[in-house]
Every structure is written in structure tokens, then in C-alpha cells.
Scaffold this active site. Structure first.
Site, short mmCIF file in Angstrom:
data_model
loop_
_atom_site.label_atom_id
_atom_site.label_comp_id
_atom_site.label_asym_id
_atom_site.label_seq_id
_atom_site.Cartn_x
_atom_site.Cartn_y
_atom_site.Cartn_z
N TRP A 1 0.47 -1.41 -0.39
CA TRP A 1 -0.14 0.16 -0.43
C TRP A 1 0.64 0.92 0.05
O TRP A 1 0.66 2.80 -0.37
CB TRP A 1 -0.82 -0.02 1.19
CG TRP A 1 -1.55 -1.41 0.88
CD1 TRP A 1 -2.31 -1.86 1.58
CD2 TRP A 1 -3.20 -0.85 0.11
NE1 TRP A 1 -3.09 -2.74 1.63
CE2 TRP A 1 -3.62 -2.44 0.15
CE3 TRP A 1 -3.57 -0.20 -1.07
CZ2 TRP A 1 -5.36 -2.96 -0.94
CZ3 TRP A 1 -4.56 -0.88 -1.87
CH2 TRP A 1 -5.26 -1.73 -1.67
N ASP B 1 -1.09 6.44 6.47
CA ASP B 1 -2.54 5.69 6.14
C ASP B 1 -2.71 5.01 7.16
O ASP B 1 -2.22 3.50 7.57
CB ASP B 1 -1.93 4.88 4.56
CG ASP B 1 -3.01 4.22 4.27
OD1 ASP B 1 -4.19 4.19 4.53
OD2 ASP B 1 -3.08 3.54 3.07
N LYS C 1 -12.20 -1.13 7.43
CA LYS C 1 -11.34 -2.41 7.92
C LYS C 1 -12.28 -2.34 9.18
O LYS C 1 -12.51 -3.19 9.88
CB LYS C 1 -10.07 -1.95 7.69
CG LYS C 1 -9.70 -2.66 6.15
CD LYS C 1 -8.04 -2.01 5.90
CE LYS C 1 -7.75 -2.70 3.72
NZ LYS C 1 -8.38 -3.98 3.58
#
Lengths: 355, 355
Positions: free
Chosen positions: A100, A167, A191
């Protein structure tokens, strides 16, 4: 049979939240309509929106000089929004610790001068000494404290002089953090917050107002802040559900209480894996994610059988990310400790049967 | 008391759809988890996603050479995405018929050479003769067939040589249209499709692949098409609900059947308004929206009382847009004819009481 859903995202939501949302799905607070059928500008919906923000501010102890934005989309949108809002004519540093953070850096390169430092070592650890000692020349430094694909975490906040951007998509509200150490925090909801289609941005207000002239309006933080995240119609149902999750977290005792449970869940699972010859996890212990526990069977030919029998036992979505294979148990806030117990019990039984 | 919700958006959804979604909210098809807790890459969710696309293709008779994209956000995101994907080094023409088409043009100006033609006349009609006869020099021509704020519609498709782009946010699936007349159609979901946070884009495939090098990945149509709208995690619950609405529409007899009901609902309401001295609608009859019926009371001092008594009678969200005042009844596909009957009956009673 109790079902435990270990999906990495969209992930399970707290059972109590889902039951309440179901109950009031067609009739929110006696209004005769669903919360998703309310105008975002109605007093009833505004109350939902404001309470969600207040509860999040309380849970994370967000200082007043930070704006909290509830935006459309997922973290990928922010991969573009961050350089479009913060880069200016300068350059930024991206720390790479997994899929990511690499993707974020690649997207940012569209918008200016991006330097990348890969922290990953062959021994499945992260080498933080690779971070330049002097970062004052950067508009910001970006990193991702929890990488879901490999299950790699970076628990220490990098000590950098530049504004720090993180993030938090897969770890927000999972353990305490000091917001004032950051310039900007962001997280896709699917999530640890709510359903897919909502992203939170927590940004220091003095950084607003410098968006690129070609920044799409929906990615312009200043515009969102000026309009209390209602420059356009927000994803109202996702925002409402996020608010319900925040209330649930407060009832659980807040982030510190969740962190304790999360630590216990992760310890239990890693402890079992480490003690077994049948399963293994190669990540360096100090960088093991508490949210996404990856593991491999000693014999990959048993993977299919493992997944099928787990599914039959009510343990869902344990398949690892398609890029790396193996297994992955995502155990975010909503996963009760009993789910981890059930998983360990199943893994033990499976190992005894096929080991 | 039956509640009728006339909100312009987020708008009411079909009651049958909401009840089914409530029933399976915590347990989708016996899986023991919610559809919003499924991985977007699971076979169960992929089936939901594909069926939604197939049903929409059937409902709108979308030719194979068009991609159907299910994207995050609302129409505002497309105000940026359209020039970023289609403008190139060329120029585009924006037809202005109300607040939304003006906003689309303003956003597009960030990205290149935009010409604007205002079609609005003082007599609350639209003058289509102002559209240039030769549009072949434009990369595309943009318009909005239904403007929600004033309740103004443009039923005739403009005859232009350039690729035609239309914002269908407030009228998609409300009446038949020939997709092949358009280069690109788009619509935020929250009026006639599903909850806020989802946008549909229907685009001719030969127009893909020319996005600006600084187009955010989440707005790049080619990327979305290559990944079946799953380049990033899509807003899965909104997509699922949209699919349920498409199935419901098919059961109602499809778009042609809805169009007949919509025409009847609008005729009933405009007919009553025109026959009354108490209410008025100033839009030229040939440009009156079938989706958003705006009206004013002869005495604006009665507005508050009208809204309060309507609310008490179960008729919700009739307040006009904050920019124009007055009243607005949004009567999209999900509004049953009985809702319009109830509104007319209430308006009649109110006029007799205070007239």
C-alpha cells in the site's frame, strides 16, 4: 453455528452495531424513513453527522486545530488527494513498507517530485535507519503503519522534521496514537470503521488552502472543511454506520481498551503459530501486525483443504492476499476474542489431523 | 400513518427493496454475514456485482460497445472526471439549464478550454436554438436533462455532432432513452438508483484510454473498466442496493412502465397546481421536470405552516432548495402514485383552509 469473518476488507462490523442498524433500517428514530433516505441537510441527519465527528474526536483525542473530514471513496482517492493538497512545488518522501505504501508513492509521482525509501529487508523486517536524518526539505513524509498484504506493522512513529502523513486504513482505532505527531491521518472505512465507500481524513488546519489549481473539487480538503464534508452529498449511510461503530467503541472502553484486546488476540494467534511446526509466520516479531496475521501451512498443497474445512467450521475468508498466497486472519476491532479462540482451536485440530 | 418522503436526494428507495435489504442485512443468503462484510472479490459478491450490471444493461438496452462503471462518490466527482478523461488538448461545450449544469462547467474550467451557452430564458423556458449549429470542433458537449433545483427538464436530446455527455443523476431510469445517442451518461445514485456514495458511468469504449496524465487513478475510466470497477474496493453495499433497485424495476415492467407512471404522477400534480389560484409553477410546460415538481404558495408567509402541516400529515421533505425557496416534491421512481394522490389531497385541503 457462530460465523467468524476474517476478511481483510470489507471486513466484519461489530455484531451489536449490525443488529441495531438492521432494526432501525427502515424507520430511523420513528421518522418512518431510513437514515439513508434523509436529506444530508435535515436536522436529524446533521445530528448523526455531528455526533460521529464528536465521538471520533473524543476516541482519538483529536486537537481542535485538526479538521475531521468524512469523504467519499477509499484510501486510493487520498493517494491522489494528498499530493494535490500538500505537495505544492516541493518534493515529498515516501517510506515503503509494503504494497500500500508503494501504491501511494506511485500515484503521488503523477503530481511532482517524489523520493522513495524502501524500508523492507530480506529478513522480513523494516530498517527504520534508512529514513534520512534530515527531512526538513520535504513538503511531507508519507508512510503506512500497517500493511495488510504481508501483515507487517511499523509501531514506532518515524521521527521526522517534515509534516508526517500516515495511511491508517487498516489500524485506525486499533491502538492509541498521539494525533499531534501527525500532519495528516487518513483511513478507508472498510476495515476498522464501517462499510466501503467512506474515508476519514484528519488534517491540521494550517495545512489547508494550498490545493493544486487542478485538484478535483471532491479531493480539495479546504472545500470539504469549509462545508463540514457536505460540499457534495456525503455517503450518508456509511457515515451513520461509522458513527454507530464509534459509539460502540466508547461502550467498549475506548481505544485503550480495544488495544488491550487486540494485543491479546494477536499474541494468542502468533503464539500458537510460533509454537507449531505446521504453521509459520516469517515476519520479524517486532513488525508483526496486530490486525492482519498472515501465516503459511508447512505444505501449501493443504491450503485448499484448510480453507474448505475452515469455511465449514464457520471461519470465513482466511485466504491470503492473491499477490502472496497463504493464509491471513484479519482481526480488527470487531473480531471478538472468541473468534481468535475458535480459529486457534480449528488450526490445532487441522494440524493434528494432517500434520 | 403512511409516510411519503419527497426528498430530492438522498431520496426514498422502493419500500419493497428496503424491506428485503433489512431482512437480509445481517445474513446475506444464509452466509451468516452481511453483504457489506463480504470481500468484493468473493464469488458471492462478484455475483451481486455482475447481476447489477446485467440488469442495468437490460433495463437501459446498453449496447456492448459501452462500458458500465460503478464508481465511488457522486456526480460532482464526474464533473472533474469527464474533462480529465475526454477533453485532451481540445475544448468542450457546456449547455447551461440550471444550477447543476453550471456547476459542471465551472469545475471543467480547471482542466482546459470550456465554452458555455446559457439556454435559460426569462420566461422560465429553455432556448435550444442557442446551441451552435456546428459542434464538430468540440471534444464533447455536456448537458443536464433534469435540473433539480428549479425543476426544469430538457426532454429533447440536443442534436450535436460532437460526443454528447449527459448528467442523468436525477432522471436516469425515469423514462426511456437511446443510449447510442450519447458518448457518456452518468448519474449519482442517491436520487433514482440507491444510497449516496455510488455513481454510475456508462461510456462508449472507444473514448477510453485518453485520460490526462494527472488524472487521479480513482477517476480514470480506463482503469475502472480494466478492473470491472474494482481497481479499488468499490462501495459494495450501495452497489448491492442499486442492484436490488434494478431487479425491482424489472418486476415493475422496466423503464417504459415506470415512464408511464411518472408521466401520470407529474400530470396529476402539475394539473392540480395549474387549476389552483393558491399554488403556482412558473416553468414553461414543455420544460417541466417529471421528477422534481417545484411550486410556490401564493403567499410565502404560509410556507412554514404548509411545511409543518404537511410533515404532520406524513408528507416529508417538501421544502424547496435553499437557493430558490418555495416547495419541491421530488417524485422519482420509488414514489408511488398514492404518494402524489396524498400530496394533492393535502394541498387541496390546505388551500381550502388558508385560501
Amino acid at each position: 453455528m457462530t460465523i467468524y469473518n476474517f476478511c481483510a476488507g470489507p471486513a466484519m462490523l461489530p455484531t451489536a452495531v449490525m443488529r441495531k442498524a438492521q432494526q432501525e433500517f427502515c424507520d430511523y428514530q420513528g421518522l418512518g424513513v431510513s437514515v439513508m433516505e434523509l436529506s444530508h441537510r435535515s436536522p436529524e441527519y446533521m445530528a448523526v453527522a455531528e455526533k460521529a465527528e464528536q465521538d471520533l474526536r473524543e476516541l482519538m483525542a483529536i486537537p481542535d486545530n485538526y479538521a475531521v473530514l468524512f469523504l467519499h471513496g477509499g484510501a486510493r482517492g487520498q493517494f491522489s488527494a494528498i499530493p494535490l493538497n500538500l505537495l505544492g512545488q516541493g518534493k515529498a518522501l515516501y517510506l515503503e513498507s509494503g504494497q500500500w505504501s508503494v501504491a501511494a508513492a506511485t500515484e503521488a509521482e503523477k503530481y511532482g517530485d517524489i523520493e522513495r525509501v524502501d524500508l523492507r529487508c530480506e529478513s522480513r523486517t523494516l530498517d527504520l535507519s534508512r529514513i534520512p536524518a534530515d527531512t526538513s526539505e520535504y513538503a511531507y513524509v508519507h508512510y503506512c503503519p500497517n500493511e495488510t498484504v504481508d501483515g507487517v506493522a511499523m509501531f514506532d512513529v518515524p521521527e521526522v522534521a517534515a509534516p508526517l502523513v500516515a495511511d491508517l486504513s487498516s489500524c485506525i482505532l486499533g491502538r492509541d496514537l498521539d494525533v499531534s505527531q501527525f500532519a495528516l491521518l487518513y483511513a478507508g472505512a472498510q476495515k476498522n470503521i464501517g462499510p466501503a465507500g467512506l474515508t476519514l481524513v484528519i488534517v491540521r488546519r494550517d495545512l489547508l488552502g494550498n490545493a493544486d489549481s487542478r485538484c478535483p473539487a471532491i479531493l480539495d480538503y479546504q472545500l470539504a472543511a469549509n462545508h463540514d464534508s457536505m460540499y457534495n452529498t456525503p455517503p450518508t449511510f456509511a457515515w451513520y454506520l461509522a458513527g454507530e461503530v464509534f459509539q460502540w467503541l466508547k461502550h467498549q472502553g475506548g481505544v485503550a481498551a480495544m488495544a488491550e484486546v487486540n494485543r491479546r488476540k494477536a499474541d494468542k494467534l502468533y503464539g500458537f503459530i510460533d509454537a507449531s511446526d505446521f504453521y509459520r509466520n516469517a515476519v520479524a516479531p517486532s513488525h508483526r501486525s496486530e490486525m492482519n496475521v498472515t501465516f503459511q501451512l508447512h505444505d501449501a498443497q493443504l491450503d485448499k483443504r484448510f480453507l474448505a474445512e475452515a469455511e465449514a467450521a464457520g471461519l470465513k475468508a482466511l485466504k491470503g492476499h492473491r499477490m502472496v498466497g497463504g493464509m491471513r486472519a484479519s482481526i480488527y476491532n470487531a473480531m471478538p476474542e472468541a473468534g481468535v479462540d475458535a480459529l486457534v482451536q480449528f488450526m490445532d485440530h487441522f494440524a493434528r489431523t494432517y500434520g
